[in-house]
Design a protein around this motif. Structure first.
Motif, PDB file in Angstrom:
ATOM      1  N   LYS A 229      -5.745   1.394 -14.216  1.00 48.02           N
ATOM      2  CA  LYS A 229      -5.132   0.523 -15.225  1.00 48.02           C
ATOM      3  C   LYS A 229      -4.099  -0.407 -14.588  1.00 48.02           C
ATOM      4  N   ALA A 230      -3.266   0.134 -13.695  1.00 48.04           N
ATOM      5  CA  ALA A 230      -2.255  -0.688 -13.027  1.00 48.04           C
ATOM      6  C   ALA A 230      -2.898  -1.746 -12.138  1.00 48.04           C
ATOM      7  N   LEU A 231      -3.944  -1.375 -11.406  1.00 44.75           N
ATOM      8  CA  LEU A 231      -4.640  -2.332 -10.544  1.00 44.75           C
ATOM      9  C   LEU A 231      -5.304  -3.436 -11.356  1.00 44.75           C
ATOM     10  N   ILE A 232      -5.957  -3.054 -12.442  1.00 48.97           N
ATOM     11  CA  ILE A 232      -6.632  -4.043 -13.284  1.00 48.97           C
ATOM     12  C   ILE A 232      -5.612  -4.989 -13.911  1.00 48.97           C
ATOM     13  N   ASN A 233      -4.494  -4.458 -14.352  1.00 49.55           N
ATOM     14  CA  ASN A 233      -3.432  -5.293 -14.913  1.00 49.55           C
ATOM     15  C   ASN A 233      -2.920  -6.280 -13.865  1.00 49.55           C
ATOM     16  N   PHE A 234      -2.654  -5.781 -12.659  1.00 49.70           N
ATOM     17  CA  PHE A 234      -2.186  -6.628 -11.555  1.00 49.70           C
ATOM     18  C   PHE A 234      -3.208  -7.728 -11.273  1.00 49.70           C
ATOM     19  N   ARG A 235      -4.480  -7.330 -11.172  1.00 47.26           N
ATOM     20  CA  ARG A 235      -5.561  -8.288 -10.891  1.00 47.26           C
ATOM     21  C   ARG A 235      -5.685  -9.328 -12.002  1.00 47.26           C
ATOM     22  N   ASN A 236      -5.693  -8.866 -13.243  1.00 46.22           N
ATOM     23  CA  ASN A 236      -5.911  -9.773 -14.363  1.00 46.22           C
ATOM     24  C   ASN A 236      -4.756 -10.748 -14.568  1.00 46.22           C
ATOM     25  N   GLU A 237      -3.535 -10.314 -14.305  1.00 43.64           N
ATOM     26  CA  GLU A 237      -2.385 -11.224 -14.425  1.00 43.64           C
ATOM     27  C   GLU A 237      -2.515 -12.402 -13.467  1.00 43.64           C
ATOM     28  N   ARG A 238      -3.228 -12.207 -12.372  1.00 44.67           N
ATOM     29  CA  ARG A 238      -3.383 -13.246 -11.363  1.00 44.67           C
ATOM     30  C   ARG A 238      -4.735 -13.961 -11.440  1.00 44.67           C
ATOM     31  N   ASP A 239      -5.565 -13.581 -12.414  1.00 50.03           N
ATOM     32  CA  ASP A 239      -6.892 -14.142 -12.584  1.00 50.03           C
ATOM     33  C   ASP A 239      -7.735 -13.988 -11.316  1.00 50.03           C
ATOM     34  N   TRP A 240      -7.693 -12.792 -10.745  1.00 47.60           N
ATOM     35  CA  TRP A 240      -8.432 -12.513  -9.521  1.00 47.60           C
ATOM     36  C   TRP A 240      -9.771 -11.824  -9.767  1.00 47.60           C
ATOM     37  N   GLU A 241     -10.057 -11.443 -10.997  1.00 52.08           N
ATOM     38  CA  GLU A 241     -11.326 -10.758 -11.235  1.00 52.08           C
ATOM     39  C   GLU A 241     -12.503 -11.634 -10.803  1.00 52.08           C
ATOM     40  N   GLN A 242     -12.344 -12.938 -10.898  1.00 53.08           N
ATOM     41  CA  GLN A 242     -13.408 -13.857 -10.497  1.00 53.08           C
ATOM     42  C   GLN A 242     -13.813 -13.674  -9.034  1.00 53.08           C
ATOM     43  N   PHE A 243     -12.907 -13.119  -8.226  1.00 53.04           N
ATOM     44  CA  PHE A 243     -13.187 -12.901  -6.804  1.00 53.04           C
ATOM     45  C   PHE A 243     -13.647 -11.472  -6.520  1.00 53.04           C
ATOM     46  N   HIS A 244     -13.533 -10.608  -7.505  1.00 49.19           N
ATOM     47  CA  HIS A 244     -13.769  -9.177  -7.299  1.00 49.19           C
ATOM     48  C   HIS A 244     -15.170  -8.740  -7.705  1.00 49.19           C
ATOM     49  N   ASN A 245     -16.164  -9.368  -7.130  1.00 49.24           N
ATOM     50  CA  ASN A 245     -17.540  -8.910  -7.337  1.00 49.24           C
ATOM     51  C   ASN A 245     -17.776  -7.716  -6.404  1.00 49.24           C
ATOM     52  N   PRO A 246     -18.783  -6.889  -6.693  1.00 52.89           N
ATOM     53  CA  PRO A 246     -19.002  -5.689  -5.884  1.00 52.89           C
ATOM     54  C   PRO A 246     -19.154  -5.952  -4.388  1.00 52.89           C
ATOM     55  N   LYS A 247     -19.872  -7.001  -4.024  1.00 53.04           N
ATOM     56  CA  LYS A 247     -20.063  -7.306  -2.603  1.00 53.04           C
ATOM     57  C   LYS A 247     -18.729  -7.582  -1.918  1.00 53.04           C
ATOM     58  N   ASP A 248     -17.924  -8.430  -2.523  1.00 50.71           N
ATOM     59  CA  ASP A 248     -16.654  -8.783  -1.886  1.00 50.71           C
ATOM     60  C   ASP A 248     -15.664  -7.622  -1.905  1.00 50.71           C
ATOM     61  N   LEU A 249     -15.707  -6.804  -2.935  1.00 49.00           N
ATOM     62  CA  LEU A 249     -14.850  -5.609  -2.944  1.00 49.00           C
ATOM     63  C   LEU A 249     -15.265  -4.650  -1.825  1.00 49.00           C
ATOM     64  N   ALA A 250     -16.572  -4.479  -1.617  1.00 47.56           N
ATOM     65  CA  ALA A 250     -17.045  -3.611  -0.533  1.00 47.56           C
ATOM     66  C   ALA A 250     -16.640  -4.178   0.829  1.00 47.56           C
ATOM     67  N   LEU A 251     -16.753  -5.482   0.987  1.00 44.81           N
ATOM     68  CA  LEU A 251     -16.329  -6.107   2.245  1.00 44.81           C
ATOM     69  C   LEU A 251     -14.831  -5.955   2.456  1.00 44.81           C
TER      70      LEU A 251
END
Length: 109
Positions: A9-31
């Motif tokens: 929940k804390a990570l998702i909140n941090f990510r969403n506040e910065r609009d970074w989900e657009q970069f967090h596809n499975p491939k790039d998260l694995a990399l």
């Protein structure tokens, strides 16, 4: 924070506040996870484990956990469930009577 759900929940909140989900596809998260593990490994390169900088280890390990949690979230995986399932699977591959005290791969036990 006492469990994986709180961390997620804390990570998702941090990510969403910065609009970074657009970069967090499975491939790039694995990399990213792989890169952070390499950075963690680098802290041990050419030295004894006890000589590695503990503060830097904490930082890199936190990055490893963060990307792993976000990757699990992408696939709606329950971290407790998948880790416990893996322990069970490994217990079958590495029975105590054959594996205790040895680093031998299960195929050679």
């Amino acid at each position: 924070m006492n469990d994986w759900k709180d961390l997620k929940k804390a990570l998702i909140n941090f990510r969403n506040e910065r609009d970074w989900e657009q970069f967090h596809n499975p491939k790039d998260l694995a990399l990213a996870l792989s890169i952070e593990v390499a950075e963690l490994n680098e802290l041990f390169l050419w030295k004894k484990a006890e000589d590695a900088n503990k503060e830097k280890i904490k930082e890199e390990l936190a990055d490893v956990f963060a990307y792993a949690i976000l990757l699990a979230e992408k696939y709606d995986l329950d971290i407790n469930e998948i880790v416990l399932a893996k322990i069970k699977k490994n217990a079958e591959k590495y029975p105590v009577d054959k594996a205790k005290g040895t680093a031998t791969k299960y195929t050679d036990l």
